[in-house]
Design an enzyme around this catalytic site. Sequence first.
Site, PDB file in Angstrom:
ATOM      1  N   PRO A  10     -30.407  -4.105  10.428  1.00  0.00           N
ATOM      2  CA  PRO A  10     -29.030  -4.480  10.502  1.00  0.00           C
ATOM      3  C   PRO A  10     -28.345  -3.186  10.936  1.00  0.00           C
ATOM      4  O   PRO A  10     -28.540  -2.034  10.752  1.00  0.00           O
ATOM      5  CB  PRO A  10     -28.496  -4.720   9.045  1.00  0.00           C
ATOM      6  N   ASN A  11     -27.291  -3.594  11.607  1.00  0.00           N
ATOM      7  CA  ASN A  11     -26.143  -2.535  12.317  1.00  0.00           C
ATOM      8  C   ASN A  11     -26.874  -1.766  13.573  1.00  0.00           C
ATOM      9  O   ASN A  11     -25.997  -1.298  14.199  1.00  0.00           O
ATOM     10  CB  ASN A  11     -25.695  -1.679  11.182  1.00  0.00           C
ATOM     11  N   ARG A  18     -20.322   3.939  17.301  1.00  0.00           N
ATOM     12  CA  ARG A  18     -19.863   4.786  16.087  1.00  0.00           C
ATOM     13  C   ARG A  18     -21.146   5.920  15.611  1.00  0.00           C
ATOM     14  O   ARG A  18     -22.155   5.839  15.913  1.00  0.00           O
ATOM     15  CB  ARG A  18     -19.674   4.171  14.938  1.00  0.00           C
ATOM     16  N   TYR A  23     -26.561   9.232  15.163  1.00  0.00           N
ATOM     17  CA  TYR A  23     -27.444   8.273  15.987  1.00  0.00           C
ATOM     18  C   TYR A  23     -27.621   8.271  17.284  1.00  0.00           C
ATOM     19  O   TYR A  23     -28.472   7.809  17.890  1.00  0.00           O
ATOM     20  CB  TYR A  23     -27.112   6.804  15.498  1.00  0.00           C
ATOM     21  N   ASN A  74     -37.739   0.018  12.888  1.00  0.00           N
ATOM     22  CA  ASN A  74     -36.653   0.424  12.317  1.00  0.00           C
ATOM     23  C   ASN A  74     -35.961  -0.469  11.391  1.00  0.00           C
ATOM     24  O   ASN A  74     -35.076  -1.274  11.918  1.00  0.00           O
ATOM     25  CB  ASN A  74     -35.863   1.221  13.349  1.00  0.00           C
ATOM     26  N   ALA A  77     -31.010  -0.139   7.115  1.00  0.00           N
ATOM     27  CA  ALA A  77     -30.818  -0.038   5.457  1.00  0.00           C
ATOM     28  C   ALA A  77     -31.768  -0.812   4.659  1.00  0.00           C
ATOM     29  O   ALA A  77     -32.027  -0.366   3.880  1.00  0.00           O
ATOM     30  CB  ALA A  77     -29.408  -0.558   5.481  1.00  0.00           C
ATOM     31  N   HIS A  80     -34.529   0.694   2.744  1.00  0.00           N
ATOM     32  CA  HIS A  80     -34.377   1.495   1.624  1.00  0.00           C
ATOM     33  C   HIS A  80     -34.152   0.403   0.328  1.00  0.00           C
ATOM     34  O   HIS A  80     -34.058   0.689  -0.803  1.00  0.00           O
ATOM     35  CB  HIS A  80     -33.197   2.393   1.414  1.00  0.00           C
ATOM     36  N   ASP A  87     -43.486  -6.685   1.581  1.00  0.00           N
ATOM     37  CA  ASP A  87     -44.433  -7.586   1.465  1.00  0.00           C
ATOM     38  C   ASP A  87     -44.904  -8.345   2.716  1.00  0.00           C
ATOM     39  O   ASP A  87     -46.234  -8.500   2.863  1.00  0.00           O
ATOM     40  CB  ASP A  87     -44.021  -8.955   0.341  1.00  0.00           C
ATOM     41  N   GLU A  98     -43.241   3.317  11.271  1.00  0.00           N
ATOM     42  CA  GLU A  98     -41.918   3.362  11.067  1.00  0.00           C
ATOM     43  C   GLU A  98     -41.256   4.277  11.943  1.00  0.00           C
ATOM     44  O   GLU A  98     -41.565   5.375  12.089  1.00  0.00           O
ATOM     45  CB  GLU A  98     -41.903   3.596   9.321  1.00  0.00           C
ATOM     46  N   HIS A 100     -37.129   6.153  12.720  1.00  0.00           N
ATOM     47  CA  HIS A 100     -35.735   6.163  12.334  1.00  0.00           C
ATOM     48  C   HIS A 100     -35.201   7.058  13.243  1.00  0.00           C
ATOM     49  O   HIS A 100     -35.769   8.169  13.580  1.00  0.00           O
ATOM     50  CB  HIS A 100     -35.571   6.895  10.973  1.00  0.00           C
ATOM     51  N   LEU A 101     -33.971   6.982  13.875  1.00  0.00           N
ATOM     52  CA  LEU A 101     -33.342   7.707  14.833  1.00  0.00           C
ATOM     53  C   LEU A 101     -32.989   9.142  14.055  1.00  0.00           C
ATOM     54  O   LEU A 101     -33.103  10.055  14.616  1.00  0.00           O
ATOM     55  CB  LEU A 101     -32.117   7.150  15.035  1.00  0.00           C
ATOM     56  N   SER A 102     -32.278   8.997  12.831  1.00  0.00           N
ATOM     57  CA  SER A 102     -32.201  10.085  12.142  1.00  0.00           C
ATOM     58  C   SER A 102     -33.149  10.569  11.039  1.00  0.00           C
ATOM     59  O   SER A 102     -34.123   9.747  11.123  1.00  0.00           O
ATOM     60  CB  SER A 102     -30.849   9.896  11.187  1.00  0.00           C
ATOM     61  N   ARG A 107     -30.488  13.166   4.345  1.00  0.00           N
ATOM     62  CA  ARG A 107     -29.060  12.456   4.024  1.00  0.00           C
ATOM     63  C   ARG A 107     -28.851  12.103   2.708  1.00  0.00           C
ATOM     64  O   ARG A 107     -29.503  12.721   1.757  1.00  0.00           O
ATOM     65  CB  ARG A 107     -29.163  11.201   5.262  1.00  0.00           C
ATOM     66  N   ARG A 111     -31.078   7.118   0.667  1.00  0.00           N
ATOM     67  CA  ARG A 111     -31.924   6.919   1.878  1.00  0.00           C
ATOM     68  C   ARG A 111     -33.277   7.719   1.752  1.00  0.00           C
ATOM     69  O   ARG A 111     -34.034   7.630   2.585  1.00  0.00           O
ATOM     70  CB  ARG A 111     -31.076   7.306   3.102  1.00  0.00           C
TER      71      ARG A 111
HETATM   72  O1  CA2 Z   1     -31.812   6.744  11.398  1.00  0.00           O
HETATM   73  C1  CA2 Z   1     -32.248   5.547  11.099  1.00  0.00           C
HETATM   74  O2  CA2 Z   1     -32.537   4.848  12.452  1.00  0.00           O
HETATM   75  C2  CA2 Z   1     -31.731   4.626  10.131  1.00  0.00           C
HETATM   76  O3  CA2 Z   1     -32.943   3.542   9.950  1.00  0.00           O
HETATM   77  C3  CA2 Z   1     -30.378   3.867  10.685  1.00  0.00           C
HETATM   78  C4  CA2 Z   1     -29.731   3.113   9.539  1.00  0.00           C
HETATM   79  C5  CA2 Z   1     -29.906   3.669   8.046  1.00  0.00           C
HETATM   80  O4  CA2 Z   1     -29.349   2.785   7.208  1.00  0.00           O
HETATM   81  C6  CA2 Z   1     -31.112   4.399   7.827  1.00  0.00           C
HETATM   82  O5  CA2 Z   1     -30.970   5.087   6.402  1.00  0.00           O
HETATM   83  C7  CA2 Z   1     -31.576   5.156   9.034  1.00  0.00           C
HETATM   84  C8  CA2 Z   1     -28.539   2.590   9.979  1.00  0.00           C
HETATM   85  C9  CA2 Z   1     -28.304   2.151  11.076  1.00  0.00           C
HETATM   86  C10 CA2 Z   1     -26.960   1.716  11.374  1.00  0.00           C
HETATM   87  O6  CA2 Z   1     -26.497   1.869  12.714  1.00  0.00           O
HETATM   88  C11 CA2 Z   1     -25.197   2.407  12.879  1.00  0.00           C
HETATM   89  C12 CA2 Z   1     -25.082   2.264  14.372  1.00  0.00           C
HETATM   90  C13 CA2 Z   1     -23.641   2.617  14.722  1.00  0.00           C
HETATM   91  C14 CA2 Z   1     -22.725   2.788  14.023  1.00  0.00           C
HETATM   92  C15 CA2 Z   1     -22.889   2.739  12.739  1.00  0.00           C
HETATM   93  C16 CA2 Z   1     -24.205   2.445  12.343  1.00  0.00           C
END
Ligand code: CA2
Length: 142
Positions: A10-11, A18, A23, A74, A77, A80, A87, A98, A100-102, A107, A111
Amino acid sequence: MKKILILNGPNLNMLGQREPDIYGHQTLDDIQTMCADHAAQAGIAIDFRQSNHEGEIVTWIQQEKDRIDGLIINAAAYTHTSVAIHDALKLLNVPVIEVHLSDPETRESFRHHSYIAPVAKACFKGHGAKGYLMALDALCKE
Ligand code: CA2
């Protein structure tokens, strides 16, 4: 030809719009193009998808489980929170990586726990979009 499924949670469809400090500036389309180019050079096929819905991700894993040679996820959210994705990944007989960008562990504390980690062979985090390419390289070596 090896086929790798790349799932995004998601997202992540909002990337580039943003929080570029966390990211990066690339959009998910940019990352898909990078992965497709990298895969073409390595001689493997990728299927790159994103969903904002936990159940859809679970269904995709179930549907593709016998058609793929590896999976990169990836889960955003859902990393977590999702026992359901954990499963579903356990159903796979192929390596899961797995990404993750960050680096979530540097953080907020919510997370720090990953439901994906126990079912993943490796995790690339904190490398930005390059982490997806590192994951592809790792699966190519399998
Ligand atoms: O660092 C990552 O790749 C995450 O999986 C990104 C997730 C975050 O919940 C994980 O803890 C780490 C969030 C992705 C949301 O992406 C956005 C993109 C643009 C603006 C806001 C959020």
